[in-house]
Design a protein around this motif. Structure first.
Motif, PDB file in Angstrom:
ATOM      1  N   PHE A 236      18.057  24.148 -31.896  1.00  0.00           N
ATOM      2  CA  PHE A 236      19.365  23.991 -31.262  1.00  0.00           C
ATOM      3  C   PHE A 236      19.532  22.573 -30.729  1.00  0.00           C
ATOM      4  O   PHE A 236      18.560  21.853 -30.493  1.00  0.00           O
ATOM      5  CB  PHE A 236      19.535  25.000 -30.114  1.00  0.00           C
ATOM      6  N   LEU A 237      20.794  22.207 -30.573  1.00  0.00           N
ATOM      7  CA  LEU A 237      21.185  20.977 -29.891  1.00  0.00           C
ATOM      8  C   LEU A 237      22.200  21.340 -28.818  1.00  0.00           C
ATOM      9  O   LEU A 237      23.036  22.224 -29.022  1.00  0.00           O
ATOM     10  CB  LEU A 237      21.848  19.984 -30.851  1.00  0.00           C
ATOM     11  N   VAL A 238      22.168  20.641 -27.693  1.00  0.00           N
ATOM     12  CA  VAL A 238      23.238  20.726 -26.703  1.00  0.00           C
ATOM     13  C   VAL A 238      23.878  19.348 -26.643  1.00  0.00           C
ATOM     14  O   VAL A 238      23.204  18.344 -26.387  1.00  0.00           O
ATOM     15  CB  VAL A 238      22.712  21.147 -25.315  1.00  0.00           C
ATOM     16  N   VAL A 239      25.184  19.310 -26.905  1.00  0.00           N
ATOM     17  CA  VAL A 239      25.915  18.041 -26.999  1.00  0.00           C
ATOM     18  C   VAL A 239      26.909  17.949 -25.853  1.00  0.00           C
ATOM     19  O   VAL A 239      27.692  18.874 -25.614  1.00  0.00           O
ATOM     20  CB  VAL A 239      26.636  17.922 -28.361  1.00  0.00           C
ATOM     21  N   ARG A 240      26.877  16.823 -25.156  1.00  0.00           N
ATOM     22  CA  ARG A 240      27.781  16.589 -24.015  1.00  0.00           C
ATOM     23  C   ARG A 240      28.342  15.177 -24.126  1.00  0.00           C
ATOM     24  O   ARG A 240      27.588  14.219 -24.227  1.00  0.00           O
ATOM     25  CB  ARG A 240      27.026  16.757 -22.704  1.00  0.00           C
ATOM     26  N   GLY A 241      29.659  15.068 -24.143  1.00  0.00           N
ATOM     27  CA  GLY A 241      30.270  13.737 -24.218  1.00  0.00           C
ATOM     28  C   GLY A 241      29.889  12.977 -25.470  1.00  0.00           C
ATOM     29  O   GLY A 241      29.752  11.759 -25.445  1.00  0.00           O
ATOM     30  N   GLY A 242      29.677  13.711 -26.560  1.00  0.00           N
ATOM     31  CA  GLY A 242      29.348  13.062 -27.826  1.00  0.00           C
ATOM     32  C   GLY A 242      27.899  12.665 -27.984  1.00  0.00           C
ATOM     33  O   GLY A 242      27.532  12.006 -28.963  1.00  0.00           O
ATOM     34  N   GLU A 243      27.037  13.086 -27.042  1.00  0.00           N
ATOM     35  CA  GLU A 243      25.615  12.738 -27.123  1.00  0.00           C
ATOM     36  C   GLU A 243      24.751  13.992 -27.004  1.00  0.00           C
ATOM     37  O   GLU A 243      25.125  14.954 -26.322  1.00  0.00           O
ATOM     38  CB  GLU A 243      25.232  11.759 -26.008  1.00  0.00           C
ATOM     39  N   VAL A 244      23.608  13.956 -27.660  1.00  0.00           N
ATOM     40  CA  VAL A 244      22.653  15.062 -27.552  1.00  0.00           C
ATOM     41  C   VAL A 244      21.908  14.940 -26.219  1.00  0.00           C
ATOM     42  O   VAL A 244      21.234  13.944 -25.965  1.00  0.00           O
ATOM     43  CB  VAL A 244      21.641  15.038 -28.726  1.00  0.00           C
ATOM     44  N   VAL A 245      22.042  15.963 -25.370  1.00  0.00           N
ATOM     45  CA  VAL A 245      21.393  15.923 -24.054  1.00  0.00           C
ATOM     46  C   VAL A 245      20.194  16.870 -23.986  1.00  0.00           C
ATOM     47  O   VAL A 245      19.338  16.722 -23.098  1.00  0.00           O
ATOM     48  CB  VAL A 245      22.399  16.258 -22.927  1.00  0.00           C
ATOM     49  N   HIS A 246      20.122  17.839 -24.890  1.00  0.00           N
ATOM     50  CA  HIS A 246      18.964  18.727 -24.991  1.00  0.00           C
ATOM     51  C   HIS A 246      18.765  19.083 -26.454  1.00  0.00           C
ATOM     52  O   HIS A 246      19.738  19.203 -27.211  1.00  0.00           O
ATOM     53  CB  HIS A 246      19.156  20.024 -24.188  1.00  0.00           C
TER      54      HIS A 246
ATOM     55  N   PRO B 248      20.972  14.123 -40.245  1.00  0.00           N
ATOM     56  CA  PRO B 248      20.475  13.545 -38.989  1.00  0.00           C
ATOM     57  C   PRO B 248      21.496  13.768 -37.878  1.00  0.00           C
ATOM     58  O   PRO B 248      22.653  14.117 -38.126  1.00  0.00           O
ATOM     59  CB  PRO B 248      20.324  12.060 -39.329  1.00  0.00           C
ATOM     60  N   ASP B 249      21.052  13.540 -36.660  1.00  0.00           N
ATOM     61  CA  ASP B 249      21.919  13.796 -35.500  1.00  0.00           C
ATOM     62  C   ASP B 249      23.250  13.068 -35.596  1.00  0.00           C
ATOM     63  O   ASP B 249      24.303  13.634 -35.257  1.00  0.00           O
ATOM     64  CB  ASP B 249      21.207  13.376 -34.210  1.00  0.00           C
ATOM     65  N   TYR B 250      23.237  11.819 -36.036  1.00  0.00           N
ATOM     66  CA  TYR B 250      24.486  11.049 -35.998  1.00  0.00           C
ATOM     67  C   TYR B 250      25.539  11.672 -36.910  1.00  0.00           C
ATOM     68  O   TYR B 250      26.742  11.636 -36.603  1.00  0.00           O
ATOM     69  CB  TYR B 250      24.238   9.578 -36.351  1.00  0.00           C
ATOM     70  N   MET B 251      25.129  12.270 -38.025  1.00  0.00           N
ATOM     71  CA  MET B 251      26.089  12.940 -38.912  1.00  0.00           C
ATOM     72  C   MET B 251      26.640  14.209 -38.264  1.00  0.00           C
ATOM     73  O   MET B 251      27.839  14.501 -38.358  1.00  0.00           O
ATOM     74  CB  MET B 251      25.426  13.294 -40.246  1.00  0.00           C
ATOM     75  N   ILE B 252      25.751  14.945 -37.618  1.00  0.00           N
ATOM     76  CA  ILE B 252      26.189  16.165 -36.929  1.00  0.00           C
ATOM     77  C   ILE B 252      27.186  15.820 -35.821  1.00  0.00           C
ATOM     78  O   ILE B 252      28.228  16.468 -35.665  1.00  0.00           O
ATOM     79  CB  ILE B 252      24.974  16.918 -36.349  1.00  0.00           C
ATOM     80  N   LEU B 253      26.896  14.758 -35.073  1.00  0.00           N
ATOM     81  CA  LEU B 253      27.781  14.346 -33.982  1.00  0.00           C
ATOM     82  C   LEU B 253      29.140  13.893 -34.509  1.00  0.00           C
ATOM     83  O   LEU B 253      30.179  14.160 -33.881  1.00  0.00           O
ATOM     84  CB  LEU B 253      27.131  13.220 -33.172  1.00  0.00           C
ATOM     85  N   GLN B 254      29.151  13.234 -35.664  1.00  0.00           N
ATOM     86  CA  GLN B 254      30.421  12.826 -36.276  1.00  0.00           C
ATOM     87  C   GLN B 254      31.287  14.041 -36.588  1.00  0.00           C
ATOM     88  O   GLN B 254      32.508  14.027 -36.369  1.00  0.00           O
ATOM     89  CB  GLN B 254      30.164  12.024 -37.559  1.00  0.00           C
ATOM     90  N   GLU B 255      30.661  15.086 -37.098  1.00  0.00           N
ATOM     91  CA  GLU B 255      31.408  16.308 -37.412  1.00  0.00           C
ATOM     92  C   GLU B 255      31.898  17.002 -36.143  1.00  0.00           C
ATOM     93  O   GLU B 255      33.012  17.525 -36.094  1.00  0.00           O
ATOM     94  CB  GLU B 255      30.536  17.267 -38.233  1.00  0.00           C
ATOM     95  N   LEU B 256      31.071  16.991 -35.105  1.00  0.00           N
ATOM     96  CA  LEU B 256      31.448  17.659 -33.857  1.00  0.00           C
ATOM     97  C   LEU B 256      32.621  16.962 -33.169  1.00  0.00           C
ATOM     98  O   LEU B 256      33.354  17.596 -32.406  1.00  0.00           O
ATOM     99  CB  LEU B 256      30.248  17.737 -32.907  1.00  0.00           C
ATOM    100  N   LYS B 257      32.803  15.674 -33.448  1.00  0.00           N
ATOM    101  CA  LYS B 257      33.945  14.960 -32.875  1.00  0.00           C
ATOM    102  C   LYS B 257      35.271  15.514 -33.383  1.00  0.00           C
ATOM    103  O   LYS B 257      36.322  15.315 -32.763  1.00  0.00           O
ATOM    104  CB  LYS B 257      33.843  13.468 -33.197  1.00  0.00           C
ATOM    105  N   LYS B 258      35.233  16.204 -34.524  1.00  0.00           N
ATOM    106  CA  LYS B 258      36.446  16.793 -35.092  1.00  0.00           C
ATOM    107  C   LYS B 258      36.847  18.074 -34.362  1.00  0.00           C
ATOM    108  O   LYS B 258      37.922  18.605 -34.597  1.00  0.00           O
ATOM    109  CB  LYS B 258      36.233  17.094 -36.577  1.00  0.00           C
ATOM    110  N   LEU B 259      35.975  18.545 -33.481  1.00  0.00           N
ATOM    111  CA  LEU B 259      36.260  19.758 -32.719  1.00  0.00           C
ATOM    112  C   LEU B 259      37.206  19.409 -31.577  1.00  0.00           C
ATOM    113  O   LEU B 259      36.797  18.841 -30.570  1.00  0.00           O
ATOM    114  CB  LEU B 259      34.951  20.340 -32.181  1.00  0.00           C
ATOM    115  N   LYS B 260      38.468  19.732 -31.743  1.00  0.00           N
ATOM    116  CA  LYS B 260      39.490  19.290 -30.790  1.00  0.00           C
ATOM    117  C   LYS B 260      39.724  20.275 -29.655  1.00  0.00           C
ATOM    118  O   LYS B 260      40.197  19.917 -28.587  1.00  0.00           O
ATOM    119  CB  LYS B 260      40.810  19.035 -31.526  1.00  0.00           C
ATOM    120  N   ASN B 261      39.448  21.538 -29.857  1.00  0.00           N
ATOM    121  CA  ASN B 261      39.619  22.518 -28.782  1.00  0.00           C
ATOM    122  C   ASN B 261      38.607  23.642 -28.965  1.00  0.00           C
ATOM    123  O   ASN B 261      37.846  23.658 -29.931  1.00  0.00           O
ATOM    124  CB  ASN B 261      41.054  23.069 -28.750  1.00  0.00           C
TER     125      ASN B 261
END
Length: 207
Positions: A64-74, A133-146
Motif C-alpha cells: 500500500f501507499l498513503v498519498v498526501r498533498g501529492g507525495e507518498v507519506v507512508h 514507479p511511484d512518480y507514475m502512480i502519483l501522476q495518475e492520482l493527480k487526475k483524481l478530482k473528487n
C-alpha cells in the motif's frame, strides 16, 4: 481473503490487529485440511474512521501507499526471501510439505499510524509496483478530482490499465527490471502479472 472478509463481516476481528485477522483466517484453512495448490501474498489495511488511524498487515510484495498533498507519506515494506521470491502463504499437499515455500501469517509486517482527511490510500498487488514507479502512480492520482465513487473507480482503472500496458512493453525499464539488474541479471521490459488496484480516500466519518 474470502475468509478474512467473512470474519470481518461477522465482527470476529480487532481493527487494530489486522495480523490477527490474517492468522485466524489461515488457521481456519489449515483446519479444513483441504490442500490448495498455489500460494499468495496478503495485504490487509483497516481504517478506524472515528480515530482516523490506519492499521496494516503486509506479507510479501503486495502493498500500500498513503498519498498526501501529492507525495507518498507512508508505504509498506516489501518482504522477500531473495530476488523475486516474496514471503507467501500456502497450504501444501502432504507430499510437498517442506518443499513448498510457506511463511507464517505472524511474519507479516504490521504498522499503525494516523491519517488525515483527504489522504489517498492505494492498495495493490505487485503487478502494479513491479511495473509503475511511484512518480507514475502519483501522476495518475493527480487526475483524481473528487472523492465520489465514479471518480475513484475511473482513476483506479486508469492506473491498472497503464500498469498492464507497461507490463507487456519489452523495451521498458520497469521497476522489476531495475531490481533484477541490481541483482546481477540482465533483464529489460515489464513484468506480466496479476494487477489489482484498490483506491480509498479518508473522508469525514458520519455515523
Amino acid at each position: 481473503m474470502r475468509t478474512c472478509e467473512r470474519l470481518v463481516k461477522e465482527g470476529r476481528f480487532v481493527p487494530s490487529n489486522p495480523v490477527g485477522i490474517l492468522t485466524t483466517s489461515y488457521c481456519e484453512l489449515l483446519q479444513n485440511k483441504v490442500p490448495l495448490l498455489g500460494s499468495s501474498t496478503a495485504c490487509i489495511v483497516v481504517l478506524d474512521r472515528s480515530s482516523h488511524r490506519l492499521h496494516t498487515a503486509n506479507l510479501g510484495d503486495s502493498g500500500f501507499l498513503v498519498v498526501r498533498g501529492g507525495e507518498v507519506v507512508h508505504r509498506s515494506d516489501e518482504q522477500q526471501h531473495y530476488f523475486n521470491t516474496p514471503f507467501q502463504l500456502s497450504i501444501a499437499p502432504p507430499e510437498a510439505e517442506g518443499v513448498v515455500l510457506s511463511d507464517s501469517p505472524d511474519a507479516a509486517d504490521s504498522t499503525s499510524f494516523d491519517v488525515q482527511l483527504g489522504d489517498i490510500i492505494l492498495t495493490a498487488t505487485d503487478g502494479l509496483f513491479d511495473n509503475m514507479p511511484d512518480y507514475m502512480i502519483l501522476q495518475e492520482l493527480k487526475k483524481l478530482k473528487n472523492s465520489n465513487y465514479e471518480s475513484i473507480q475511473r482513476t483506479a482503472r486508469s492506473i491498472a490499465e497503464q500498469a498492464h500496458e507497461l507490463a507487456y512493453d519489452p523495451n521498458y525499464m520497469s521497476p522489476f527490471a531495475q531490481f533484477a539488474c541490481d541483482n546481477g541479471l540482465n533483464v529489460r521490459g515489464g513484468k506480466p502479472d496479476d494487477i489489482t488496484v484498490l483506491l480509498s480516500i479518508v473522508a469525514e466519518y458520519t455515523d
